[in-house]
Design an enzyme around this catalytic site. Structure first.
Site, PDB file in Angstrom:
ATOM      1  N   THR A  37      26.740   5.822   8.233  1.00 25.13           N
ATOM      2  CA  THR A  37      27.909   4.966   8.013  1.00 25.13           C
ATOM      3  C   THR A  37      27.620   3.897   6.970  1.00 25.13           C
ATOM      4  O   THR A  37      28.439   3.642   6.081  1.00 25.13           O
ATOM      5  CB  THR A  37      28.319   4.289   9.348  1.00 25.13           C
ATOM      6  N   CYS A  38      26.459   3.265   7.066  1.00 19.93           N
ATOM      7  CA  CYS A  38      26.129   2.142   6.179  1.00 19.93           C
ATOM      8  C   CYS A  38      26.293   2.523   4.709  1.00 19.93           C
ATOM      9  O   CYS A  38      26.966   1.831   3.948  1.00 19.93           O
ATOM     10  CB  CYS A  38      24.708   1.665   6.464  1.00 19.93           C
ATOM     11  N   CYS A  84      28.683  -0.586   5.134  1.00 18.50           N
ATOM     12  CA  CYS A  84      28.132  -1.771   4.456  1.00 18.50           C
ATOM     13  C   CYS A  84      28.160  -1.677   2.928  1.00 18.50           C
ATOM     14  O   CYS A  84      28.660  -2.587   2.256  1.00 18.50           O
ATOM     15  CB  CYS A  84      26.688  -2.010   4.873  1.00 18.50           C
ATOM     16  N   TYR A 133      18.505   9.189  -0.472  1.00 20.11           N
ATOM     17  CA  TYR A 133      18.079   9.323   0.928  1.00 20.11           C
ATOM     18  C   TYR A 133      17.507  10.715   1.177  1.00 20.11           C
ATOM     19  O   TYR A 133      16.485  10.896   1.817  1.00 20.11           O
ATOM     20  CB  TYR A 133      19.264   9.072   1.874  1.00 20.11           C
ATOM     21  N   TYR A 186      35.021  -7.719  12.735  1.00 18.10           N
ATOM     22  CA  TYR A 186      34.352  -7.620  11.427  1.00 18.10           C
ATOM     23  C   TYR A 186      35.217  -6.866  10.397  1.00 18.10           C
ATOM     24  O   TYR A 186      35.494  -7.340   9.315  1.00 18.10           O
ATOM     25  CB  TYR A 186      33.081  -6.783  11.560  1.00 18.10           C
ATOM     26  N   ARG A 211      45.294  -8.886  18.810  1.00 15.31           N
ATOM     27  CA  ARG A 211      45.805  -9.046  20.182  1.00 15.31           C
ATOM     28  C   ARG A 211      45.398 -10.370  20.833  1.00 15.31           C
ATOM     29  O   ARG A 211      46.077 -10.867  21.720  1.00 15.31           O
ATOM     30  CB  ARG A 211      45.334  -7.883  21.056  1.00 15.31           C
ATOM     31  N   ASP A 243      23.551   2.824  16.598  1.00 14.12           N
ATOM     32  CA  ASP A 243      24.876   2.587  17.198  1.00 14.12           C
ATOM     33  C   ASP A 243      25.119   3.438  18.442  1.00 14.12           C
ATOM     34  O   ASP A 243      25.923   3.069  19.293  1.00 14.12           O
ATOM     35  CB  ASP A 243      25.995   2.924  16.196  1.00 14.12           C
ATOM     36  N   THR A 279      22.967  -2.232  10.758  1.00 10.38           N
ATOM     37  CA  THR A 279      21.963  -1.406  10.082  1.00 10.38           C
ATOM     38  C   THR A 279      20.533  -1.929  10.281  1.00 10.38           C
ATOM     39  O   THR A 279      19.641  -1.166  10.682  1.00 10.38           O
ATOM     40  CB  THR A 279      22.305  -1.319   8.578  1.00 10.38           C
ATOM     41  N   ALA A 299      26.290 -11.229   9.288  1.00  8.08           N
ATOM     42  CA  ALA A 299      27.239 -11.825   8.342  1.00  8.08           C
ATOM     43  C   ALA A 299      28.549 -11.061   8.393  1.00  8.08           C
ATOM     44  O   ALA A 299      28.584  -9.869   8.694  1.00  8.08           O
ATOM     45  CB  ALA A 299      26.670 -11.759   6.930  1.00  8.08           C
ATOM     46  N   HIS A 321      18.965 -30.215  -4.446  1.00 11.60           N
ATOM     47  CA  HIS A 321      20.227 -30.868  -4.791  1.00 11.60           C
ATOM     48  C   HIS A 321      20.675 -30.509  -6.202  1.00 11.60           C
ATOM     49  O   HIS A 321      19.833 -30.455  -7.086  1.00 11.60           O
ATOM     50  CB  HIS A 321      20.022 -32.394  -4.678  1.00 11.60           C
ATOM     51  N   GLU A 324      21.685 -27.405   1.053  1.00 15.15           N
ATOM     52  CA  GLU A 324      21.116 -28.698   1.459  1.00 15.15           C
ATOM     53  C   GLU A 324      21.936 -29.368   2.556  1.00 15.15           C
ATOM     54  O   GLU A 324      21.464 -30.293   3.224  1.00 15.15           O
ATOM     55  CB  GLU A 324      20.965 -29.653   0.260  1.00 15.15           C
TER      56      GLU A 324
END
Ligand code: NDP
Length: 457
Positions: free
Chosen positions: A41-42, A47, A98, A182, A203, A307, A315, A347, A444, A449
């Protein structure tokens, strides 16, 4: 008994490929079965292509900020076919990579559907020829991943799932997205950035219900400012074809009319038709394979990762589980530690993006932790010249154990949040305290920061 292989892996996604090639590298006889594209899937429907589309949508909206710097350009137009084909070309390149990785490591590749016929036998059916071959293996690892779940809504067959979003012939003008997790929020932001009119129907009372409440609230606000119609506490009861588009019926709400519908209501473990029950592998009511700490199922020779065990469906988690199995199978002196599921950073590639690690305020309360929280809102300097600056408002929030001052949760929404949080995830795992943040000198001027001045008197 002599076996054809030491290890047979079912599923060539991120976890399966890592396990197969590492075990083969250590001298084991390894085979891998895959019925679809290599990379799982990734790489193929998750992803990677999603992040590429997200980059495209950010590029398409960049002129708004550019204009605030006096960089004048016309409002850009997205050529969807060009974007889609470029993304798919990259996905195909990765597929090949892959496959090549497995070949390079001398892993035998069996393209077809795998079915367990005993604790040590795997039967492979090659789809086209309907030819069947059975192999024996000392260990079998199931790494079959998951598939999109569609709830039983009347007319749900009209809806796309995330699998379909990378090959659309054209972009719809207006789309309804069902869900608030997500995938729903990521595609809402991507499609909005590409010029699609988006209505998101969720919902529950707030989107991203599994995340700290502050993040869902801030993202809803930012999405609405970008003209995404975020409808919470709203349920779709029917999807009806109407002309070239669709009519969505909702409970106690006016109908919604769109050109397309995306269903993003979670994913389920892909464990059907593998022969699990026949050989004694146990699953839960969602179909997830039940495993112990070492990913071993109820059948000692059969393991499962990724999964399909539904622990935390990311992943890097599947890859970490594969690594742990490698050290288990090879009895490596340096056994990798059990995964700490409370310390996994994650994330959401919305715009603005979200990154988080540890407990949310709600989870900390549920576990009866004594806590205090520190929250800070700021506008990144980059957006200080941009008129609609509210869209760019960022938020950071720390959850601190008030007894020992350890930080038990970090949550961020704003520019570069995932890039910033990866480094903080290391400090988090090392047990950082609020004092550690305060003793760190900031870089900075940056957004990062903000963390080291958080709640500093
Ligand atoms: P999520 O679990 O994130 O969200 C599912 C959403 O669908 C929730 O808002 C949920 O509502 C809603 N929902 C569930 N059932 C129904 C129903 N019957 N009717 C209406 N709404 C419903 O799943 P996703 O599909 O978004 O993503 C699947 C998984 O893929 C994620 O959990 C994550 O593990 C992975 N993923 C990770 C990404 C990343 O790392 N950036 C990106 C995309 C996916 P409620 O909140 O009320 O339960």
């Amino acid at each position: 008994m002599t076996y054809d292989y030491d290890l047979y892996v079912i599923g060539a996604g991120s976890g399966g490929v890592r396990l197969a090639r590492k075990m083969a590298h250590k001298g084991m006889r390894v085979a891998i079965a895959e019925q679809d594209a290599f990379g799982g899937t990734c790489v193929n429907k998750g992803c990677v292509p999603k992040k590429l589309l997200s980059y495209a949508s950010i590029e398409a909206s960049r002129h708004i900020v550019a204009q605030s710097y006096g960089v004048c350009s016309e409002s850009p137009r997205v050529a969807w076919e060009t974007l889609r084909d470029a993304v798919n070309k990259e996905v195909q390149r990765l597929n090949g990579l892959y496959r090549q990785l497995l070949i390079t490591h001398s892993v035998d590749i069996h393209q077809g559907h795998a079915h367990l016929t005993s604790p040590h036998h795997v039967r492979i059916t090659q789809q086209q020829e309907q030819q069947q071959t059975t192999y024996t293996s000392k260990h079998i690892v199931i790494a079959t991943g998951s598939f999109p779940y569609k709830p039983p809504i009347d007319g749900i067959d009209h809806a796309y799932t995330s699998d379909d979003m990378f090959t659309l012939p054209t972009l719809p003008q207006r789309i309804a997205i069902i869900g608030g997790g997500y995938i729903a929020v990521e595609f809402a932001c991507i499609l909005c950035g590409l010029g699609v009119d988006v209505v998101l129907i969720h919902r529950g009372p707030r989107i991203l219900s599994a995340f700290d409440e502050a993040l869902g609230t801030a993202l809803s606000h930012a999405m609405r400012l970008k003209s995404i119609d975020v409808l919470c506490s709203s349920s779709v009861t029917q999807i009806k074809k109407q002309g070239k588009g669709y009519q969505l019926k909702r409970i106690h709400a006016p109908d919604t009319h769109v050109d397309a519908v995306l269903c993003a209501t979670g994913r389920l473990p892909l464990t059907q038709d593998l022969g699990l029950e026949d050989v004694g592998v146990r699953t839960n009511d969602k179909g997830a394979i039940l495993v112990n700490d070492m990913y071993q199922s109820a059948v000692p020779s059969i393991y499962a990762i990724g999964d399909c065990i539904d622990h935390m469906n990311l992943t890097p988690v599947a890859i970490a589980q594969a690594e742990r199995l490698v050290s288990h199978f090879t009895q490596s002196a340096q056994q990798s530690n059990a995964i700490d599921y409370d310390a996994i950073p994650t994330a959401v590639f919305s715009t603005p993006p979200i990154a988080t690690i540890g407990l949310s305020e709600q989870q900390a309360h549920a576990r009866q932790k004594p806590i205090r929280t520190c929250t800070q809102r700021y506008t990144p300097l980059k957006y200080s010249l941009t008129a609609k600056s509210d869209v760019h408002t960022s938020l950071i929030k720390a959850i601190i154990n008030s007894d020992d001052h350890n930080i038990i949760g970090l949550h961020m929404i704003g520019l570069d949040a995932p890039e910033i949080m990866q480094g903080f995830a290391v400090a988090f795992r090392m047990g950082m305290t609020l004092n550690d943040l305060h003793r760190t000198i900031g870089i900075h001027p940056t957004s990062a920061e903000e963390w080291v001045t958080l709640d500093k008197p």
